[in-house]
Motif scaffolding. Structure first.
Motif, PDB file in Angstrom:
ATOM      1  N   PRO A  22       1.035  -1.268   0.542  1.00  0.00           N
ATOM      2  CA  PRO A  22      -0.181  -0.093   0.001  1.00  0.00           C
ATOM      3  C   PRO A  22       0.943   1.147   0.302  1.00  0.00           C
ATOM      4  N   GLY A  23       0.443   2.028  -0.428  1.00  0.00           N
ATOM      5  CA  GLY A  23       1.611   3.420  -0.644  1.00  0.00           C
ATOM      6  C   GLY A  23       1.074   4.290   0.938  1.00  0.00           C
ATOM      7  N   SER A  24       0.237   4.208   1.489  1.00  0.00           N
ATOM      8  CA  SER A  24       0.001   4.570   2.945  1.00  0.00           C
ATOM      9  C   SER A  24       1.572   3.794   3.935  1.00  0.00           C
ATOM     10  N   VAL A  32       8.614   9.657   4.284  1.00  0.00           N
ATOM     11  CA  VAL A  32       7.933  10.336   3.299  1.00  0.00           C
ATOM     12  C   VAL A  32       5.858  10.572   2.851  1.00  0.00           C
ATOM     13  N   SER A  33       5.424  11.282   1.544  1.00  0.00           N
ATOM     14  CA  SER A  33       4.638  11.315   1.985  1.00  0.00           C
ATOM     15  C   SER A  33       3.985  10.653   1.007  1.00  0.00           C
ATOM     16  N   THR A  34       2.551  10.746   0.031  1.00  0.00           N
ATOM     17  CA  THR A  34       1.769   9.278  -0.221  1.00  0.00           C
ATOM     18  C   THR A  34       2.088  10.163  -1.516  1.00  0.00           C
ATOM     19  N   ARG A  35       2.016  11.320  -2.279  1.00  0.00           N
ATOM     20  CA  ARG A  35       2.904  11.761  -3.572  1.00  0.00           C
ATOM     21  C   ARG A  35       4.290  11.462  -3.770  1.00  0.00           C
ATOM     22  N   THR A  36       4.712  11.786  -2.665  1.00  0.00           N
ATOM     23  CA  THR A  36       6.432  11.610  -2.990  1.00  0.00           C
ATOM     24  C   THR A  36       6.258   9.986  -3.295  1.00  0.00           C
TER      25      THR A  36
END
Length: 318
Positions: A22-24, A32-36
């Motif tokens: 999972p991205g999270s 880091v953030s999920t956007r990164t």
């Protein structure tokens, strides 16, 4: 983790685990953030890593098989396991282990940390392999040095013991390594003798890369395999035909491609070899299949002699 290259390597290492991330969870592990994470996934794709994303609130990621083989990241245990396996195969010239395997071993050992090299050497020295036939055992390090010289077109020095026991020092321009399944051979241009030579690798010691580069010469016949075959047993290559009372898929690959044989109801194999008929007969017996040699006469005789010897041995044991 603010260091982008280090973060990408860590992300790649995680994705090489056979599961969906999972991205999270990736974001949490890397700090880091999920956007990164999404941006880093795009970077990996640009580098040729086929990362597949699944739809959903979490947006999972996993590495899948692609059209090309991308670089892999291995942990210590994986690297040691692969190196030991390649060394074992290369060291005994096992059937099916060809030059590509030796190149892989050379690349891996070049980047192994000293602590892992020690572990690989310790495991190698503590184990004994049970191999078929009389193929001589060789030091895998000799093969990796030679493979590096072939790939880098770098002149090579080594000590060599000829078949009659004579010892010499050789300076060569290595061309190819050739495996016959029984032994390894180096095809090279001998600088002191100014001619092409074939060297049995199990008779080579103290291989040394000189650092001197060269432009590859044109090999007579243009084929290293044919050159080695011609040199074996004075260039005496013969054609053999063997019939097996078995399905084609049961016949070992080293013999060639089986064909249906209407006369016997089994399959037949035709192949060329320069090995001694006695050795070929022994290898045929080791297949564990019922077979009949049709040609040549020398191989027919060798199979008969071997069969009679095995029958006597079995009778004496009863």
């Amino acid at each position: 983790m603010n260091d982008t290259p280090a973060r990408l390597l860590t992300l790649l290492s995680l994705l090489q685990t056979p599961r969906e991330w999972p991205g999270s969870e990736l974001a949490e592990r890397l700090g880091v953030s999920t956007r990164t994470i999404r941006r880093d996934i795009d970077r990996l794709r640009e580098l040729g890593y086929p990362v597949e994303a699944s739809l959903g609130a979490e947006g999972g990621y996993r590495l899948v098989a692609g059209a090309a083989m991308p670089p892999l990241l291995l942990d210590d245990e994986e690297a040691v396991a692969i190196a030991v396996g390649l060394r074992a195969g290369a060291g005994h010239a096992i059937e099916g282990v060809e030059e590509a395997s030796v190149r892989a071993l050379a690349k891996l050992e070049q980047v192994l940390p000293a602590r892992l090299r020690h572990r690989v050497s310790a495991l190698q020295s503590a184990t004994v392999a049970l191999t078929r036939g009389d193929g001589a055992s060789i030091d895998p390090r000799t093969l990796t040095v030679m493979a590096g010289a072939v790939a880098g077109q770098e002149r090579l020095r080594f000590a060599y013991r000829a078949g009659d026991g004579a010892e010499s020092r050789r300076r060569v321009e290595p061309y190819r390594l050739v495996s016959t399944g029984r032994r390894w051979y180096l095809v090279a241009y001998d600088l002191d003798r100014e001619d092409w030579r074939t060297f049995r690798v199990d008779r080579v010691t103290q291989p040394f890369l000189t650092g001197v580069r060269f432009t590859a010469r044109e090999l007579p016949m243009g084929d290293a395999v044919a050159f080695v075959r011609k040199g074996l047993q004075g260039g005496s290559v013969y054609r053999a035909e063997v019939v097996f009372a078995a399905a084609p898929e049961a016949v070992p690959d080293w013999l060639g491609t089986p064909e249906p044989d209407a006369a016997s109801g089994g399959c037949r194999v035709r192949f060329e070899t320069a090995d001694a008929p006695e050795w070929v007969a022994a290898r045929l017996a080791l297949t564990g299949l019922e077979f009949t040699v049709r040609e040549p006469a020398a191989l027919v005789r060798s199979a008969a002699v071997l069969g009679a010897a095995l029958t006597r041995a079995a009778g004496a044991a009863v």
